[in-house]
Design an enzyme around this catalytic site. Structure first.
Site, PDB file in Angstrom:
ATOM      1  N   ARG A  64       0.816  -1.221   0.000  1.00  0.00           N
ATOM      2  CA  ARG A  64       0.000   0.000   0.000  1.00  0.00           C
ATOM      3  C   ARG A  64       0.843   1.260   0.000  1.00  0.00           C
ATOM      4  O   ARG A  64       0.369   2.330  -0.408  1.00  0.00           O
ATOM      5  CB  ARG A  64      -0.961  -0.033   1.200  1.00  0.00           C
ATOM      6  N   GLU A 101       3.349 -11.086  14.207  1.00  0.00           N
ATOM      7  CA  GLU A 101       2.781 -11.689  15.408  1.00  0.00           C
ATOM      8  C   GLU A 101       3.189 -13.160  15.510  1.00  0.00           C
ATOM      9  O   GLU A 101       3.515 -13.653  16.583  1.00  0.00           O
ATOM     10  CB  GLU A 101       1.263 -11.545  15.370  1.00  0.00           C
TER      11      GLU A 101
HETATM   12  C1  PRP Z   1       0.611  -3.658   6.568  1.00  0.00           C
HETATM   13  C2  PRP Z   1       0.738  -2.171   6.330  1.00  0.00           C
HETATM   14  C3  PRP Z   1       2.152  -1.889   6.747  1.00  0.00           C
HETATM   15  C4  PRP Z   1       2.374  -2.884   7.880  1.00  0.00           C
HETATM   16  C5  PRP Z   1       2.265  -2.193   9.206  1.00  0.00           C
HETATM   17  O1  PRP Z   1       1.181  -4.343   5.510  1.00  0.00           O
HETATM   18  O2  PRP Z   1       0.492  -1.846   4.966  1.00  0.00           O
HETATM   19  O3  PRP Z   1       3.084  -2.142   5.706  1.00  0.00           O
HETATM   20  O4  PRP Z   1       1.329  -3.869   7.783  1.00  0.00           O
HETATM   21  O5  PRP Z   1       2.457  -3.094  10.266  1.00  0.00           O
HETATM   22  P1  PRP Z   1       3.675  -2.972  11.281  1.00  0.00           P
HETATM   23  O6  PRP Z   1       3.813  -1.525  11.644  1.00  0.00           O
HETATM   24  O7  PRP Z   1       3.228  -3.826  12.445  1.00  0.00           O
HETATM   25  O8  PRP Z   1       4.890  -3.514  10.628  1.00  0.00           O
HETATM   26  P2  PRP Z   1       1.059  -5.901   5.334  1.00  0.00           P
HETATM   27  O9  PRP Z   1       2.295  -6.540   5.898  1.00  0.00           O
HETATM   28  O10 PRP Z   1      -0.255  -6.347   5.887  1.00  0.00           O
HETATM   29  O11 PRP Z   1       1.141  -6.073   3.768  1.00  0.00           O
HETATM   30  P3  PRP Z   1       0.241  -5.567   2.540  1.00  0.00           P
HETATM   31  O12 PRP Z   1       0.511  -4.088   2.369  1.00  0.00           O
HETATM   32  O13 PRP Z   1       0.792  -6.365   1.407  1.00  0.00           O
HETATM   33  O14 PRP Z   1      -1.198  -5.848   2.854  1.00  0.00           O
HETATM   34  N1  ADE Z   2      -1.385  -3.606   9.203  1.00  0.00           N
HETATM   35  C1  ADE Z   2      -1.175  -3.959  10.476  1.00  0.00           C
HETATM   36  N2  ADE Z   2      -2.255  -3.713  11.238  1.00  0.00           N
HETATM   37  C2  ADE Z   2      -3.195  -3.179  10.393  1.00  0.00           C
HETATM   38  C3  ADE Z   2      -4.518  -2.707  10.581  1.00  0.00           C
HETATM   39  N3  ADE Z   2      -5.111  -2.728  11.767  1.00  0.00           N
HETATM   40  N4  ADE Z   2      -5.178  -2.218   9.500  1.00  0.00           N
HETATM   41  C4  ADE Z   2      -4.578  -2.191   8.290  1.00  0.00           C
HETATM   42  N5  ADE Z   2      -3.339  -2.624   8.066  1.00  0.00           N
HETATM   43  C5  ADE Z   2      -2.642  -3.116   9.102  1.00  0.00           C
END
Ligand code: PRP
Ligand code: ADE
Length: 177
Positions: A64, A101
Site C-alpha cells: 500500500r 505476530e
Molecule cells: C501492513 C501495512 C504496513 C504494515 C504495518 O502491511 O500496509 O506495511 O502492515 O504493520 P507494522 O507496523 O506492524 O509492521 P502488510 O504486511 O499487511 O502487507 P500488505 O501491504 O501487502 O497488505
Molecule cells: N497492518 C497492520 N495492522 C493493520 C490494521 N489494523 N489495518 C490495516 N493494516 C494493518
C-alpha cells in the site's frame, strides 16, 4: 466548503472489524483512494509537507505504500524506489527481517536503488508495531541513504510503532490516528 483535511481523510477510512482475524480492526484506505477528492486531499497533505524540502527519492513499502509513494514522488519531481516483500525483486538485493505476530517476514531492496548520501522519504500506509518501517529504514541506511522522515497515512499509537520508529532516531509524520 471549509473542510479539515485530516478529519476528512479520517472519516473516509473504513474500519473493518475482525479482519483478517478476530480482534483486529482493519483500517482500510481503499475508500480514500476511490474518492477523487479524498485521494487528492491526502496526496496534497504530503505534498505540502515535503514540497521544497531537500529530498532525492521516495521509498514506498509493498504494497500500500506504493500507491501513495509513487504519486507523491511524481508530484515532488522525485524518483521512486520500492521496498518489496521477499522474493519479488529480480536484481541483486539486500534484505532485512522483521517480526510479525507469528514468525518473521523480510523486506528487500535492489542494491543499486539508493546511492550513499541520498536523502530519502520513506512512506507506507500505516504504522502498527512499526516493524515494517523499521526494517525498511534499516535497509535504506545499510545502502547509505539518509532517511529524512518515515511517513504514513495512519498511526495506531496504541501498538507503539510510531514511538518505536521515533526511538530509533527517525522523524515520523502521520496524517491521522
Ligand atoms: C501492513 C501495512 C504496513 C504494515 C504495518 O502491511 O500496509 O506495511 O502492515 O504493520 P507494522 O507496523 O506492524 O509492521 P502488510 O504486511 O499487511 O502487507 P500488505 O501491504 O501487502 O497488505
Ligand atoms: N497492518 C497492520 N495492522 C493493520 C490494521 N489494523 N489495518 C490495516 N493494516 C494493518
Amino acid at each position: 466548503m471549509q473542510i479539515d483535511p485530516t478529519q476528512y481523510i479520517r472519516q473516509i477510512i473504513r474500519n473493518v472489524p475482525d479482519w483478517p482475524k478476530p480482534g483486529v480492526t482493519f483500517r482500510d484506505i481503499t475508500p480514500v483512494l476511490q474518492d477523487p477528492r479524498s485521494f487528492r486531499v491526502l496526496i496534497d497533505l504530503f505534498v505540502y509537507r515535503y514540497m521544497g524540502q531537500k529530498l532525492d527519492l521516495v521509498a514506498g513499502v509493498d504494497a500500500r505504500g506504493f500507491i501513495v509513494g509513487s504519486v507523491l514522488a511524481y508530484e515532488l519531481n522525485l524518483g521512486f524506489v520500492p521496498v518489496r516483500k521477499k522474493g519479488k525483486l529480480p536484481f541483486n538485493t539486500v534484505a532485512e527481517e522483521y517480526s510479525l505476530e507469528y514468525g518473521n517476514a523480510s523486506v528487500e531492496m535492489h542494491t543499486d536503488s539508493v546511492r550513499p548520501g541520498q536523502r530519502v522519504l520513506l512512506i507506507d500506509d500505516l504504522i502498527a508495531t512499526g516493524g515494517t518501517l523499521l526494517a525498511a529504514a534499516r535497509l535504506l541506511q545499510r545502502l547509505g541513504a539518509n532517511v529524512v522522515e518515515a511517513a504514513a497515512i495512519i498511526d495506531l499509537p496504541e501498538l507503539g510503532g510510531s514511538q518505536a520508529v521515533k526511538d530509533s532516531g527517525l522523524s515520523v509524520y502521520t496524517v491521522c490516528s
